[in-house]
Motif scaffolding. Sequence first.
Motif, PDB file in Angstrom:
ATOM      1  N   GLU A  20       1.194  -0.940   0.006  1.00 49.07           N
ATOM      2  CA  GLU A  20      -0.252   0.029   0.137  1.00 49.07           C
ATOM      3  C   GLU A  20       0.868   1.172   0.180  1.00 49.07           C
ATOM      4  N   ALA A  23       2.698   1.565  -2.692  1.00 51.44           N
ATOM      5  CA  ALA A  23       2.075   2.396  -4.287  1.00 51.44           C
ATOM      6  C   ALA A  23       1.530   3.639  -4.484  1.00 51.44           C
ATOM      7  N   ARG A  24       1.652   4.519  -2.898  1.00 53.68           N
ATOM      8  CA  ARG A  24       1.272   6.147  -2.646  1.00 53.68           C
ATOM      9  C   ARG A  24       2.581   6.348  -3.373  1.00 53.68           C
ATOM     10  N   ARG A  27       2.836   6.418  -7.075  1.00 57.00           N
ATOM     11  CA  ARG A  27       1.607   7.442  -7.343  1.00 57.00           C
ATOM     12  C   ARG A  27       2.690   9.176  -7.419  1.00 57.00           C
ATOM     13  N   GLN A  28       2.819   9.561  -5.641  1.00 57.69           N
ATOM     14  CA  GLN A  28       3.683  10.040  -6.236  1.00 57.69           C
ATOM     15  C   GLN A  28       4.681  10.890  -7.338  1.00 57.69           C
ATOM     16  N   LEU A  74      -4.595  -2.805  -5.628  1.00 61.33           N
ATOM     17  CA  LEU A  74      -4.355  -0.727  -4.833  1.00 61.33           C
ATOM     18  C   LEU A  74      -4.406  -0.248  -6.387  1.00 61.33           C
ATOM     19  N   THR A  75      -4.662  -1.127  -7.187  1.00 59.32           N
ATOM     20  CA  THR A  75      -5.651  -0.510  -8.648  1.00 59.32           C
ATOM     21  C   THR A  75      -6.604   0.771  -8.159  1.00 59.32           C
ATOM     22  N   ARG A  77      -7.822   1.441  -5.636  1.00 59.63           N
ATOM     23  CA  ARG A  77      -7.573   2.485  -4.618  1.00 59.63           C
ATOM     24  C   ARG A  77      -7.293   3.473  -5.346  1.00 59.63           C
ATOM     25  N   TRP A  78      -5.923   3.954  -6.086  1.00 62.51           N
ATOM     26  CA  TRP A  78      -4.784   4.124  -6.476  1.00 62.51           C
ATOM     27  C   TRP A  78      -5.586   4.636  -8.196  1.00 62.51           C
ATOM     28  N   LEU A  81      -2.815   4.322 -11.415  1.00 63.65           N
ATOM     29  CA  LEU A  81      -1.567   3.102 -10.532  1.00 63.65           C
ATOM     30  C   LEU A  81      -1.051   1.867 -11.942  1.00 63.65           C
ATOM     31  N   THR A 148      -0.643   9.412   7.930  1.00 62.06           N
ATOM     32  CA  THR A 148      -0.465   9.994   6.469  1.00 62.06           C
ATOM     33  C   THR A 148      -0.230  11.664   7.444  1.00 62.06           C
TER      34      THR A 148
END
Length: 310
Positions: A20, A23-24, A27-28, A74-75, A77-78, A81, A148
């Motif tokens: 997770e 993934a964050r 994306r960043q 993951l895709t 939620r993001w 991605l 976060t």
Amino acid sequence: MSRPVVAGVDGSSASLAAAEEAARAARQRDRPLHLVHGFLHPLGYGVPLNPYDLGLPAPTDGAQKMLEQTARDLTGRWPGLRVEVRQVAGGPGATLIEESRRAELVVVGSRGLGGFAGLLLGSVSGQVASHAHCPVLVVRPTEEPVPTEGPVLVGVDGSESAELAVGYAADEAARRGTDLVLLHVAPTDGTATPGREGLVTDGAGTRDRAEAPDRVEAPERAGHEPSALLATAVAAARGSHPGLTVAGRTVRADSAGQALVEASGQAVLVVVGTRGRGGFTGLLLGSVSQALVQHAHCPVLVAHPYGQGH
């Protein structure tokens, strides 16, 4: 080449938490995410026991389904991605170190099953933390969600390794849209500069102790006056990231590791260099690193230079 963010995944809760965060991070950074499962020979090794048998252990359907399901989650939620999944024959340490040669970041959980068991406290953690060819993000297990909100925290001691860590920390703070806090730890050995015990430094000057009762200015040490050291580091971070809010703080503590662990309770991320001096000597294999990877209250980023694994 677009270096991917790599996460080691085995289906455990710790590795899924790491995925997770990976993934964050992907994306960043606008990078692809690679989910990697290191699998072993049925008897526990990455190669056959018979030296004349050149075959390798085969990937399993169960692991492939786990990877694909993780990617779908993951895709979902993001959005946007890009995820690739892969099984690699070999032990987890060697697998992640090899992946790090081509990675932007490697993300690991602190506990795992199968190929990633004992990821932090066993041999794998030592391998990945000591020998990676890129930065390593360690996601510790907690009963609470990964934080976060809060600043990015980084230790400063005047070493080249700490300077690299400050640069990585500034990048992270800018990506996350949060503040950056630079922390210098001074010893509690009674060597405080006379007449200065009642002052606190914030990297740009001093003010009365009553305004910040939890911090005191440190004495001169190893040729570096802490306020000047912090001022230089703060100026460098601000110069490289205009608009970033940067604060420098000096604390006196018996243990640099414990001081950073305590400060991590208010942070979203703590960044450490691979080597240092003074309070941060032997950061990867010494007490400071062990304290952080075992007790930090937020994820820990080990600031390896790219392409310079040992």
